[in-house]
Write a protein that holds these residues in place. Structure first.
Motif, PDB file in Angstrom:
ATOM      1  N   ARG A 211       0.815  -1.209   0.000  1.00  0.00           N
ATOM      2  CA  ARG A 211       0.000   0.000   0.000  1.00  0.00           C
ATOM      3  C   ARG A 211       0.854   1.268   0.000  1.00  0.00           C
ATOM      4  N   PRO A 212       1.845   1.415   0.892  1.00  0.00           N
ATOM      5  CA  PRO A 212       2.651   2.639   0.844  1.00  0.00           C
ATOM      6  C   PRO A 212       3.462   2.775  -0.438  1.00  0.00           C
ATOM      7  N   PHE A 213       3.954   1.672  -0.991  1.00  0.00           N
ATOM      8  CA  PHE A 213       4.741   1.764  -2.212  1.00  0.00           C
ATOM      9  C   PHE A 213       3.881   2.200  -3.392  1.00  0.00           C
ATOM     10  N   ASN A 214       2.655   1.745  -3.438  1.00  0.00           N
ATOM     11  CA  ASN A 214       1.790   2.096  -4.562  1.00  0.00           C
ATOM     12  C   ASN A 214       0.962   3.346  -4.307  1.00  0.00           C
ATOM     13  N   ALA A 215       1.102   3.930  -3.130  1.00  0.00           N
ATOM     14  CA  ALA A 215       0.309   5.110  -2.789  1.00  0.00           C
ATOM     15  C   ALA A 215       0.603   6.283  -3.712  1.00  0.00           C
ATOM     16  N   PHE A 216       1.849   6.413  -4.155  1.00  0.00           N
ATOM     17  CA  PHE A 216       2.175   7.532  -5.045  1.00  0.00           C
ATOM     18  C   PHE A 216       1.354   7.458  -6.332  1.00  0.00           C
ATOM     19  N   TYR A 217       1.172   6.254  -6.838  1.00  0.00           N
ATOM     20  CA  TYR A 217       0.410   6.051  -8.070  1.00  0.00           C
ATOM     21  C   TYR A 217      -1.082   6.230  -7.814  1.00  0.00           C
ATOM     22  N   LEU A 218      -1.579   5.604  -6.753  1.00  0.00           N
ATOM     23  CA  LEU A 218      -3.003   5.676  -6.461  1.00  0.00           C
ATOM     24  C   LEU A 218      -3.420   7.089  -6.082  1.00  0.00           C
ATOM     25  N   ASP A 219      -2.574   7.784  -5.329  1.00  0.00           N
ATOM     26  CA  ASP A 219      -2.896   9.152  -4.938  1.00  0.00           C
ATOM     27  C   ASP A 219      -2.799  10.124  -6.113  1.00  0.00           C
ATOM     28  N   SER A 220      -2.186   9.679  -7.201  1.00  0.00           N
ATOM     29  CA  SER A 220      -2.085  10.544  -8.384  1.00  0.00           C
ATOM     30  C   SER A 220      -3.280  10.379  -9.309  1.00  0.00           C
ATOM     31  N   GLY A 221      -4.270   9.619  -8.900  1.00  0.00           N
ATOM     32  CA  GLY A 221      -5.491   9.500  -9.680  1.00  0.00           C
ATOM     33  C   GLY A 221      -5.776   8.120 -10.227  1.00  0.00           C
ATOM     34  N   ALA A 222      -4.907   7.138  -9.998  1.00  0.00           N
ATOM     35  CA  ALA A 222      -5.143   5.782 -10.477  1.00  0.00           C
ATOM     36  C   ALA A 222      -6.167   5.097  -9.576  1.00  0.00           C
ATOM     37  N   ASP A 223      -7.253   4.624 -10.173  1.00  0.00           N
ATOM     38  CA  ASP A 223      -8.344   3.995  -9.434  1.00  0.00           C
ATOM     39  C   ASP A 223      -8.169   2.479  -9.481  1.00  0.00           C
ATOM     40  N   PRO A 224      -8.012   1.811  -8.343  1.00  0.00           N
ATOM     41  CA  PRO A 224      -7.805   0.356  -8.351  1.00  0.00           C
ATOM     42  C   PRO A 224      -8.931  -0.426  -9.000  1.00  0.00           C
ATOM     43  N   ALA A 225     -10.120   0.164  -9.112  1.00  0.00           N
ATOM     44  CA  ALA A 225     -11.245  -0.528  -9.737  1.00  0.00           C
ATOM     45  C   ALA A 225     -11.195  -0.458 -11.260  1.00  0.00           C
ATOM     46  N   ASP A 226     -10.342   0.385 -11.804  1.00  0.00           N
ATOM     47  CA  ASP A 226     -10.215   0.554 -13.253  1.00  0.00           C
ATOM     48  C   ASP A 226      -9.371  -0.588 -13.811  1.00  0.00           C
ATOM     49  N   PRO A 227      -9.868  -1.340 -14.804  1.00  0.00           N
ATOM     50  CA  PRO A 227      -9.072  -2.446 -15.361  1.00  0.00           C
ATOM     51  C   PRO A 227      -7.754  -2.018 -15.987  1.00  0.00           C
ATOM     52  N   LEU A 228      -7.590  -0.753 -16.345  1.00  0.00           N
ATOM     53  CA  LEU A 228      -6.291  -0.296 -16.841  1.00  0.00           C
ATOM     54  C   LEU A 228      -5.303  -0.070 -15.697  1.00  0.00           C
ATOM     55  N   VAL A 229      -5.810   0.005 -14.479  1.00  0.00           N
ATOM     56  CA  VAL A 229      -4.966   0.112 -13.280  1.00  0.00           C
ATOM     57  C   VAL A 229      -4.761  -1.263 -12.664  1.00  0.00           C
ATOM     58  N   SER A 230      -5.848  -2.036 -12.586  1.00  0.00           N
ATOM     59  CA  SER A 230      -5.821  -3.406 -12.071  1.00  0.00           C
ATOM     60  C   SER A 230      -6.302  -4.340 -13.182  1.00  0.00           C
ATOM     61  N   PRO A 231      -5.413  -4.769 -14.083  1.00  0.00           N
ATOM     62  CA  PRO A 231      -5.862  -5.534 -15.264  1.00  0.00           C
ATOM     63  C   PRO A 231      -6.636  -6.807 -14.945  1.00  0.00           C
ATOM     64  N   VAL A 232      -6.450  -7.384 -13.767  1.00  0.00           N
ATOM     65  CA  VAL A 232      -7.182  -8.596 -13.428  1.00  0.00           C
ATOM     66  C   VAL A 232      -8.680  -8.334 -13.321  1.00  0.00           C
ATOM     67  N   LYS A 233      -9.076  -7.077 -13.198  1.00  0.00           N
ATOM     68  CA  LYS A 233     -10.485  -6.725 -13.087  1.00  0.00           C
ATOM     69  C   LYS A 233     -11.172  -6.589 -14.440  1.00  0.00           C
ATOM     70  N   ARG A 234     -10.436  -6.734 -15.529  1.00  0.00           N
ATOM     71  CA  ARG A 234     -11.045  -6.663 -16.850  1.00  0.00           C
ATOM     72  C   ARG A 234     -11.989  -7.847 -17.027  1.00  0.00           C
ATOM     73  N   ALA A 235     -13.224  -7.564 -17.417  1.00  0.00           N
ATOM     74  CA  ALA A 235     -14.238  -8.617 -17.503  1.00  0.00           C
ATOM     75  C   ALA A 235     -14.027  -9.538 -18.690  1.00  0.00           C
ATOM     76  N   ASP A 236     -13.666  -8.986 -19.845  1.00  0.00           N
ATOM     77  CA  ASP A 236     -13.560  -9.773 -21.070  1.00  0.00           C
ATOM     78  C   ASP A 236     -12.114  -9.776 -21.542  1.00  0.00           C
ATOM     79  N   LEU A 237     -11.483 -10.931 -21.473  1.00  0.00           N
ATOM     80  CA  LEU A 237     -10.084 -11.049 -21.862  1.00  0.00           C
ATOM     81  C   LEU A 237      -9.914 -11.667 -23.246  1.00  0.00           C
ATOM     82  N   THR A 238     -10.999 -11.928 -23.927  1.00  0.00           N
ATOM     83  CA  THR A 238     -10.894 -12.542 -25.251  1.00  0.00           C
ATOM     84  C   THR A 238     -10.210 -11.593 -26.221  1.00  0.00           C
ATOM     85  N   GLY A 239      -9.446 -12.174 -27.138  1.00  0.00           N
ATOM     86  CA  GLY A 239      -8.816 -11.395 -28.189  1.00  0.00           C
ATOM     87  C   GLY A 239      -7.511 -10.736 -27.820  1.00  0.00           C
ATOM     88  N   LEU A 240      -7.060 -10.897 -26.570  1.00  0.00           N
ATOM     89  CA  LEU A 240      -5.788 -10.294 -26.166  1.00  0.00           C
ATOM     90  C   LEU A 240      -4.619 -11.108 -26.717  1.00  0.00           C
TER      91      LEU A 240
END
Length: 317
Positions: A211-240
């Motif tokens: 958490r402290p190591f990634n705080a700089f990124y998250l506090d800069s506007g990166a939302d952990p719920a966004d699949p571009l921030v947390s790729p494992v949250k992407r619903a559809d992985l087909t075609g990658l």
């Protein structure tokens, strides 16, 4: 299994981390101080620094050419460092090894770092350089076949996000994604993955430090719920693009990487998940001098070569 004895020896000799808030400037300086002199680095045919003009601005890149062939496949590499550390210099040895072992021309990206630059500055730089490389293939000496993206740790986050963003944009030139112990879920719920508890302490990267190591990124506007921030949250992985996901047995991030690999495979994406026994987080950056771990570069070469033979022929820049 326990940590590899050479890793255990190094970790035992490290001083205790300083108390108080993390200091990005001091930590960057400490990392740069560990960089090997130029004369001691793996020799390649050419290594040159240049700038990629992109819609994100001018992005520093370092281009590694392994031999004197006129054309090569391309691999665009994103360094790790929890989104606020790392540079072309600190990860130069990884880019050199990738070029040497794969035979590809490697383009390493000096993307903008948090907290000085708000999200999505770093991701925008990485994606823009991939597009720049494809658009300037003739200048780079691209043979029109392989265009891989690769990254370690947070660079692996960017590699996965770039591959997904390219797919969504209809940019289908990326042929492979290589993720070394990627950070794919920035929602640090310790009950979500067993490895966050099993490997919480004593193996280098500790769960309490995420958490402290990634705080700089998250506090800069990166939302952990966004699949571009947390790729494992992407619903559809087909075609990658086909994926190589490399994890460390004793890494707190092990299970999220392996879960992403499992989901890619379930979505029909050709995926190889490879767990390195006795390894913690960061072993490609810090311990690839150990023969067992240096094999990751040969494995990367085999993964790319196998896919290129089947699907890479006949592509043009």
């Amino acid at each position: 299994m326990p940590l590899h004895p050479e890793i255990a020896k190094v970790l035992a000799a490290l001083p205790a981390p300083p108390h108080g808030p993390l200091d990005p400037v001091a930590m960057r300086a400490a990392d740069e101080a560990q960089v090997a002199p130029a004369a001691d680095r793996l020799p390649l045919h050419t290594v040159r620094d240049t700038t990629a003009p992109t819609p994100s601005g001018d992005v520093p890149v370092r281009v590694y050419t392994p031999d004197d062939a006129e054309q090569h496949g391309l691999l665009v590499y994103f360094h790790g460092g929890a989104f606020f550390l790392g540079s072309l210099e600190t990860h130069d040895h990884i880019a050199r090894a990738l070029a040497k072992e794969t035979g590809l021309k490697v383009v390493s990206v000096g993307y903008r770092l948090a907290p000085e630059h708000r999200y999505p500055a770093g991701l925008d730089d990485c994606y823009a350089v991939v597009r720049w490389a494809a658009e300037h293939g003739a200048t780079l000496g691209w043979d029109g076949t392989t265009l891989a993206v690769a990254g370690d740790s947070s660079g692996g986050t960017f590699a996965a996000a770039v591959a997904a963003r390219a797919h969504d944009d209809g940019f289908d030139r990326i042929t492979h994604q290589i993720l070394y112990y990627p950070s794919l879920d920035l929602d640090f719920d310790v009950d979500r993955y067993a490895s966050l508890r099993e490997n919480a302490e004593g193996y280098g990267l500790e769960t309490a430090g995420l958490r402290p190591f990634n705080a700089f990124y998250l506090d800069s506007g990166a939302d952990p719920a966004d699949p571009l921030v947390s790729p494992v949250k992407r619903a559809d992985l087909t075609g990658l693009p086909p994926a190589l996901v490399v994890t460390g047995e004793l890494d707190p991030l092990r299970d999220e990487g392996e879960e992403y690999g499992r989901r890619l495979g379930a979505a029909g994406v050709e995926t190889t998940v490879s767990r390195y026994v006795g390894a913690g987080h960061g072993f490609v950056q810090h311990f690839s001098w150990i023969p067992e771990f240096h094999q990751v570069f040969a494995q990367t070469a085999e993964f790319i070569a196998g896919r290129t033979r089947r699907e890479g022929e006949g592509r043009t820049p």
